[in-house]
Design a protein around this motif. Structure first.
Motif, PDB file in Angstrom:
ATOM      1  N   GLN A 127       1.927   1.917  -3.451  1.00 36.62           N
ATOM      2  CA  GLN A 127       0.857   2.516  -4.244  1.00 36.62           C
ATOM      3  C   GLN A 127       0.665   3.986  -3.896  1.00 36.62           C
ATOM      4  O   GLN A 127       0.334   4.807  -4.764  1.00 36.62           O
ATOM      5  CB  GLN A 127      -0.438   1.729  -4.036  1.00 36.62           C
ATOM      6  CG  GLN A 127      -0.378   0.311  -4.574  1.00 36.62           C
ATOM      7  CD  GLN A 127      -1.719  -0.416  -4.479  1.00 36.62           C
ATOM      8  OE1 GLN A 127      -2.777   0.210  -4.429  1.00 36.62           O
ATOM      9  NE2 GLN A 127      -1.673  -1.741  -4.458  1.00 36.62           N
ATOM     10  N   ASP A 128       0.892   4.343  -2.629  1.00 37.74           N
ATOM     11  CA  ASP A 128       0.813   5.755  -2.228  1.00 37.74           C
ATOM     12  C   ASP A 128       1.894   6.577  -2.934  1.00 37.74           C
ATOM     13  O   ASP A 128       1.677   7.743  -3.295  1.00 37.74           O
ATOM     14  CB  ASP A 128       0.960   5.889  -0.719  1.00 37.74           C
ATOM     15  CG  ASP A 128      -0.219   5.300   0.048  1.00 37.74           C
ATOM     16  OD1 ASP A 128      -1.297   5.124  -0.573  1.00 37.74           O
ATOM     17  OD2 ASP A 128      -0.064   5.006   1.248  1.00 37.74           O
ATOM     18  N   GLN A 182       0.827  -1.208   0.000  1.00 42.12           N
ATOM     19  CA  GLN A 182       0.000   0.000   0.000  1.00 42.12           C
ATOM     20  C   GLN A 182       0.861   1.258   0.000  1.00 42.12           C
ATOM     21  O   GLN A 182       0.554   2.253  -0.670  1.00 42.12           O
ATOM     22  CB  GLN A 182      -0.936   0.008   1.217  1.00 42.12           C
ATOM     23  CG  GLN A 182      -1.889   1.204   1.268  1.00 42.12           C
ATOM     24  CD  GLN A 182      -2.798   1.273   0.054  1.00 42.12           C
ATOM     25  OE1 GLN A 182      -3.508   0.309  -0.251  1.00 42.12           O
ATOM     26  NE2 GLN A 182      -2.763   2.391  -0.656  1.00 42.12           N
TER      27      GLN A 182
END
Length: 284
Positions: free
Chosen positions: A207-208, A204
């Motif tokens: 993806q940030d 995650q």
């Protein structure tokens, strides 16, 4: 009683301001700045360039030219150039700010052969593309769904294995940059984590980083599998990844050589490069 008019003496650098072993400047006027007489036409001598107090600034080679002009070869480091500039100003020389000097300065700031070629061909003209690309390499982000073929595209662009390629989703976790050729231009290309729902905190975080990178790159390539395409975001260059698995005839496609062969994969990459240059406004 006649009034004495000071002779106008000038200098200008003939080489760009970037550090180099040797820098060359041209002196116009007979004001003594060397510790020996100026050489005659076509002659050269080893001398010291002096400041007004007689202290040596640099050991130079002076070459005589026509019309009282003398070319002086100094050391090319920025410190020496600055010291020579100061000494000549103190001697009363004026620096000639002509077009040629500005052109050298622009050439010295070029970071890409295509930018250099543009300046050499067009001199002081403004380019029909973003002027910042004369001095900065454009950055392109490759994003899209997990396992869309982003890393294989980066590797093909580099011509070697820059990124790890795996059939397992989530292999790429971070932004990975490489400098690649794109026609006559150079690009910084970022590979990125695949976009998918995840409970993995590290994935995650990757993806940030993609979301943050979007805000600072010059172009985004959105890569999606041709068999399950997602709607492109406005402004993205939409490319169908794994084009061997679906119909990419309506747009740009990409597939690794292992799936479609070297010739077709190379043609896909060439077509993509043209589209990227167009997206950046670098089609000239």
């Amino acid at each position: 009683m006649s009034e004495t008019v000071d002779e106008v003496v000038t200098f200008r650098w003939l080489t760009p301001p970037a550090p180099a072993a040797i820098a060359v400047l041209r002196l116009s006027g007979a004001r003594p700045v060397l510790d020996r007489p100026l050489p005659g036409l076509g002659q050269a001598c080893l001398a010291h360039l002096l400041d007004p107090n007689g202290a040596a600034v640099d050991e130079v080679v002076a070459i005589g030219a026509a019309g009282g002009v003398c070319d002086v070869c100094t050391h090319g480091g920025p410190g020496i150039r600055a010291a020579v500039n100061q000494a000549l100003h103190e001697h009363g020389f004026l620096e000639s700010a002509d077009v040629a000097h500005d052109r050298w300065s622009r050439l010295a700031r070029c970071v890409c052969p295509a930018a250099r070629d543009w300046i050499l061909a067009h001199d002081a003209a403004e380019p029909p593309f973003a002027a910042q690309y004369l001095e900065r390499i454009p950055t392109v982000l490759i994003t899209g769904g997990a396992n869309a073929g982003k890393s294989s595209l980066l590797n093909a662009w580099c011509g070697h294995e820059r990124a790890v390629v795996s059939h397992l989703p989530g292999t790429t976790r971070d932004l990975l940059m490489a400098e690649v050729g794109c026609g006559p231009w150079r690009l910084h290309v970022l590979d990125s984590a695949g976009l998918r729902a995840t409970t993995d905190a590290i994935e995650q975080a990757g993806q940030d980083l993609v979301a943050m990178a979007r805000a600072r790159v010059d172009l985004v390539i959105h890569l999606d599998p041709a068999d399950a395409p997602d709607p492109p975001r406005p402004g993205d260059l939409h490319v169908y990844g794994k084009a061997d698995l679906g119909d990419a005839s309506t747009g740009l496609g990409w597939a690794a050589p292992a799936y479609v062969g070297e010739a077709r994969s190379s043609q896909m990459l060439a077509d993509l490069e043209l589209a990227v240059l167009a997206g950046l406004g670098l089609t000239c």
